[in-house]
Design a protein around this motif. Structure first.
Motif, PDB file in Angstrom:
ATOM      1  N   ARG A 194     -10.273  12.128  76.188  1.00  0.00           N
ATOM      2  CA  ARG A 194     -10.175  12.175  77.649  1.00  0.00           C
ATOM      3  C   ARG A 194     -11.336  12.977  78.232  1.00  0.00           C
ATOM      4  N   LEU A 243     -14.234  11.765  80.931  1.00  0.00           N
ATOM      5  CA  LEU A 243     -14.463  12.459  82.186  1.00  0.00           C
ATOM      6  C   LEU A 243     -15.905  12.943  82.300  1.00  0.00           C
ATOM      7  N   GLU A 249     -12.630  20.747  87.143  1.00  0.00           N
ATOM      8  CA  GLU A 249     -11.399  21.503  86.913  1.00  0.00           C
ATOM      9  C   GLU A 249     -10.579  20.894  85.780  1.00  0.00           C
ATOM     10  N   GLU A 250     -10.466  19.559  85.792  1.00  0.00           N
ATOM     11  CA  GLU A 250      -9.707  18.904  84.724  1.00  0.00           C
ATOM     12  C   GLU A 250     -10.402  19.056  83.377  1.00  0.00           C
ATOM     13  N   THR A 302      -9.684  22.424  81.945  1.00  0.00           N
ATOM     14  CA  THR A 302      -8.330  22.455  81.389  1.00  0.00           C
ATOM     15  C   THR A 302      -8.277  21.747  80.039  1.00  0.00           C
ATOM     16  N   LEU A 303      -8.939  20.584  79.942  1.00  0.00           N
ATOM     17  CA  LEU A 303      -8.956  19.824  78.688  1.00  0.00           C
ATOM     18  C   LEU A 303      -9.703  20.571  77.592  1.00  0.00           C
TER      19      LEU A 303
END
Length: 441
Positions: A45, A49, A82-83, A86-87
């Motif tokens: 993921r 991204l 931001e994602e 987190t990942l």
């Protein structure tokens, strides 16, 4: 340590091998498949991204260059960041959980290692020498040594507590003679290079050979070593533990190095004192000096190419056996079963010396082939000729021999009816003309 990709591809085999050792795969690996799947999904993921972010960055640049409004794309870019953060945090945490889990998983034993639960399932593959036929009742070494005044367990306990000993006079000379004899034979005949390493090592060194994190309770740690950090998988290079065996500092000499293939095999030998807490052995071998908190040992360590490790393992075992044969001490070679094979070992031969004072064989050396298990933990590699990528070396080691147990084996096998002990012929050049140890005064 086992390679993550290998465990992922061969999970059923790994679980089968762990059960053969008497271990619980679920307790060691947890839900490995789910944990690994979540980690891979997070990484995949994140890669998608990052590709989207790079594409957006190019679009934002083009829009700004043409004087347009890129606010919407910039907001998406910030959300992506931001994602991604987190990942990345999740992937790092899952990766650390997998690494810590794998660090506690033992090596996989070779297929030729017999399946069994304990030392009673080990197989004798060789017996050498004749059991001495004594015309008197043989005594155990602690009685012989105390009667001769060369072994003092009572004063050792006063100095340090239980499981320590003091050797006196000819007893101390005999210990020194054994060390010199072993080192001379291994360096002059067998081709080993002598090493005198530190007797304290850091956590990273103990992780490299497999003592940490699983066996922290079996070690003596100095005040700067943090056992709780070790339990979390933090292995420092600026703390200190007393070595349980010379295997630890000698193997870690080449940690994080790429060895020249032309140097292999590298053969090293070292004399050191060894320090072991002997956790969990309360009440076991409390008589004599079989199981001590401090003892001396001459260690043999090899670094080899994978295709040579079986042959080098056999040679190392023979090198240890030659010490026993030169001293004319009866012994047997045991192939350890799966349940008795050490944590880091893929295959182990134990040499057991005969002790007439106790009427049994006792281990005096363990000679193990670790395959690439230790090298992967310590990151010790070599670059094969004609190949672009490096490979992990195979490490092999064994006692050549445990000096204290050799000392007591001499007392029990060379004892005389009058209580004296003959000096083996091989040690006479090291004993300053002494040919027999008798009580003084």
């Amino acid at each position: 340590m086992l390679e993550l990709s290998f465990v992922r591809t061969n999970l059923a085999l790994v679980e089968e091998k762990l059960r053969a050792r008497g271990a619980d795969p679920a307790a060691l690996l947890g839900d490995f498949h789910t944990l690994d799947q979540r980690r891979r999904e997070a990484i995949t993921r994140a890669e998608l991204l990052k590709a989207r972010r790079n594409d957006l960055s190019q679009q934002v640049g083009a829009i700004k260059k043409s004087g347009g409004d890129a606010t919407v794309l910039m907001d998406e870019t910030r959300a992506l960041k931001e994602e991604l953060d987190t990942l990345d945090t999740l992937a790092s945490r899952l990766d650390e959980e997998l690494r810590l889990a794998l660090s506690k998983v033992p090596n996989l034993t070779r297929d030729e290692v017999p399946t069994g639960k304990s030392e009673t399932d080990n197989i004798a593959v060789k017996t050498w020498g004749e059991i001495p036929k004594l015309n008197f009742e043989p005594k155990p070494h602690w009685e012989i040594g105390e009667n001769l005044g060369i072994l003092d367990l009572e004063r050792a306990a006063k100095l340090s507590g239980a499981r320590f000993s003091v050797l006196m006079g000819a007893g101390a000379r005999l210990e020194r003679a054994l060390i010199s004899f072993m080192l001379d034979l291994h360096t002059q005949k067998h081709g080993y290079t002598e090493v005198l390493p530190p007797f304290m090592v850091n956590s990273k060194s103990l992780f490299g050979t497999g003592q940490l994190p699983k066996f922290a309770d079996d070690l003596f740690r100095c005040s700067d070593a943090d056992a709780e950090a070790v339990a979390r998988g933090e292995f420092k290079d600026n703390d200190h533990w007393l070595i349980p065996t010379a295997e630890v500092p000698v193997t870690n000499l080449y940690r994080d190095e790429i060895l020249d293939e032309a140097r292999l095999p590298i053969l090293l030998t070292a004399y050191t004192p060894c320090f072991r807490a002997e956790a969990g052995t309360y009440g076991k071998d409390v008589r004599g000096i079989i199981r001590q908190h401090q003892f001396q040992k001459v260690e043999l360590v090899k670094f080899t190419k994978p295709e040579d490790s079986d042959a080098e393992h056999e040679k190392l075992t023979r090198d240890a056996e030659e010490i026993l044969e030169a001293l004319k001490l009866p012994y047997r070679r045991m192939l350890l079963c799966t349940g008795d094979t050490g944590f880091s070992s893929a295959k182990t031969f134990d040499l057991e010396v005969w002790l007439p004072g106790q009427g049994l064989y006792r281990e005096i050396s363990s000679c193990s082939n670790f395959d690439s298990f230790q090298a992967r933990r310590a990151n010790i590699r070599f670059k094969p000729a004609g190949k672009g990528k490096t490979e992990f070396v195979h490490t092999i080691n064994g006692s050549g021999l445990a000096v204290g147990r050799t000392w007591l084996a001499i007392l029990e096998n060379y004892q005389q009816a009058d209580g004296s002990v003959l000096v083996p012929d091989a040690l006479k050049p090291y004993m300053g003309g002494l040919t027999q140890i008798s009580k003084v005064g």
